[in-house]
Design a protein around this motif. Structure first.
Motif, PDB file in Angstrom:
ATOM      1  N   ALA A  65       9.615   1.925  14.054  1.00  0.00           N
ATOM      2  CA  ALA A  65      10.314   1.645  12.738  1.00  0.00           C
ATOM      3  C   ALA A  65       9.435   1.732  11.698  1.00  0.00           C
ATOM      4  O   ALA A  65       9.723   2.105  10.555  1.00  0.00           O
ATOM      5  N   THR A  66       8.110   1.112  11.704  1.00  0.00           N
ATOM      6  CA  THR A  66       7.086   1.068  10.667  1.00  0.00           C
ATOM      7  C   THR A  66       6.880   2.669  10.262  1.00  0.00           C
ATOM      8  O   THR A  66       6.754   3.044   9.029  1.00  0.00           O
TER       9      THR A  66
ATOM     10  N   SER B 196       8.757   5.308  10.653  1.00  0.00           N
ATOM     11  CA  SER B 196      10.089   5.801   9.870  1.00  0.00           C
ATOM     12  C   SER B 196      10.122   5.226   8.474  1.00  0.00           C
ATOM     13  O   SER B 196      10.377   6.060   7.661  1.00  0.00           O
ATOM     14  N   THR B 197       9.813   4.146   8.320  1.00  0.00           N
ATOM     15  CA  THR B 197      10.109   3.472   7.143  1.00  0.00           C
ATOM     16  C   THR B 197       9.014   4.056   6.125  1.00  0.00           C
ATOM     17  O   THR B 197       9.365   4.277   4.876  1.00  0.00           O
ATOM     18  N   GLN B 198       7.636   4.231   6.483  1.00  0.00           N
ATOM     19  CA  GLN B 198       6.581   4.998   5.668  1.00  0.00           C
ATOM     20  C   GLN B 198       7.109   6.202   5.374  1.00  0.00           C
ATOM     21  O   GLN B 198       6.693   6.661   4.173  1.00  0.00           O
TER      22      GLN B 198
ATOM     23  N   GLN C  19      10.033   7.499   4.771  1.00  0.00           N
ATOM     24  CA  GLN C  19      11.148   7.553   4.045  1.00  0.00           C
ATOM     25  C   GLN C  19      10.598   6.870   2.644  1.00  0.00           C
ATOM     26  O   GLN C  19      11.128   7.505   1.713  1.00  0.00           O
ATOM     27  N   ALA C  20       9.860   6.031   2.646  1.00  0.00           N
ATOM     28  CA  ALA C  20       9.110   5.529   1.187  1.00  0.00           C
ATOM     29  C   ALA C  20       8.280   7.062   0.591  1.00  0.00           C
ATOM     30  O   ALA C  20       8.305   7.032  -0.497  1.00  0.00           O
TER      31      ALA C  20
END
Length: 327
Positions: free
Chosen positions: A31-32, A34-36, A38-39
């Motif tokens: 999840a970390t 994927s979040t990076q 997206q950011a």
């Protein structure tokens, strides 16, 4: 967002072909990762990856960005490795200026030791009695003796240079020995004049609480340490010379010490560098090496006469004025 870290994550995802494998390789939660990504896409305002339930692919913009990231990250790693190597083994050009006598008698003979320690440094050693303009001439650091009158320089004291009055036996056989500093006014003396100011240095003497400073007429004045030594060897006159230059010649009988109960104030030796420059690793290790070299070097001590007896020199108050370096 840490842009550099996000670029690293993006490269890992592309190389691994998916978020799950990349997260495992980096030992981070999926999840970390994927979040990076997206950011990063929001910050760039472009889609870098096509995601489906079965596969992940790189967009055209993502492929171009991936190539840029590889180059940038490679440059960063190369820079970090270079700095790491520099800390362990400094490298590159180092321009140093030093007085002729000190360079010839002490620095150059010790150069093999310096290069064994720091083989990646390319040393340019300027040997001159003229004080260099460090900024104008691109000098990294310099060794200087005496009072420092340039407030734009940072200085570290690394040694103390001592002086003796002496002359060649041939001169003394013809003209006799002075018994008192004022007797020098009736002798021929070799004077030394500053390359910077043109001023001829006075000779100062101390014995106990007595203080004498004499301006000697002299028959010749020079501004180079080697010329000063050669004039003395030729029997031109009496000299006041640093132990660095005079010590071996006194021991070999080429010079005789005069006025042994009188002394001159020792001269501090500094390594100086411009205060508006960062103290590089090269300058730091050179300064440490010079300080170590000069600390116990035999030529920085008062010499022994031909019979091996040490020359006795009384203590001198530090409030006496210092003259220019005499080699």
């Amino acid at each position: 967002m840490n842009k550099l870290e996000a670029m690293e994550v993006f490269v890992q995802v592309v190389d691994a072909g998916g978020f799950t494998r990349a997260a495992e390789n980096m030992q981070r939660p999926k999840a970390t990762v994927s979040t990076q990504i997206q950011a990063l896409e929001r910050a760039l305002a472009v889609k870098l990856l096509h995601r489906t339930t079965r596969r992940l692919s790189v967009t055209a913009e993502g492929a171009a960005y991936y190539e840029h990231c590889l180059r940038i990250l490679a440059d960063v790693r190369a820079s970090e490795e270079s700095l790491s190597r520099s800390r362990l083994s400094p490298s590159g050009r180092l321009r140093v200026d030093a007085p002729t006598g000190l360079a010839s008698a002490i620095l150059i003979p010790a150069m093999p030791d310096f290069f064994r320690r720091y083989p990646d440094i390319s040393l340019e050693l300027g040997c001159t009695d003229r004080p260099a303009d460090l900024i104008e001439e691109g000098v990294d650091c310099a060794l200087r003796g005496g009072v420092l009158d340039d407030s734009s320089l940072i200085a570290r004291r690394v040694a103390t240079m001592r002086f003796v009055t002496c002359a060649a036996p041939e001169y003394l056989a013809e003209h006799g020995k002075p018994e008192h500093p004022t007797d020098l006014l009736r002798h021929r003396c070799v004077n030394y004049f500053s390359s910077r100011t043109g001023k001829i240095a006075d000779w100062d003497f101390a014995r106990g609480r007595e203080r004498i400073r004499v301006s000697l007429p002299g028959s010749i004045a020079v501004n180079d340490s080697n010329a000063y030594v050669n004039a003395a060897l030729a029997g031109v006159g009496i000299v006041k010379m640093s132990t660095v230059m005079a010590g071996p010649m006194i021991a070999q009988g080429h010079f005789q010490v005069l006025l042994p109960e009188w002394t001159t104030i020792p001269m501090p030796i500094h390594v100086v560098y411009p205060q508006n420059r960062h103290l590089s690793t090269k300058v730091r290790v050179f300064t440490e090496w010079v300080a170590e070299l000069l600390r116990d070097h035999p030529r920085m001590r008062l010499p022994k006469g031909p019979a091996g007896r040490s020359i006795s020199v009384p203590a001198v108050s530090s409030d006496l004025l210092l003259a220019d370096s005499l080699g």
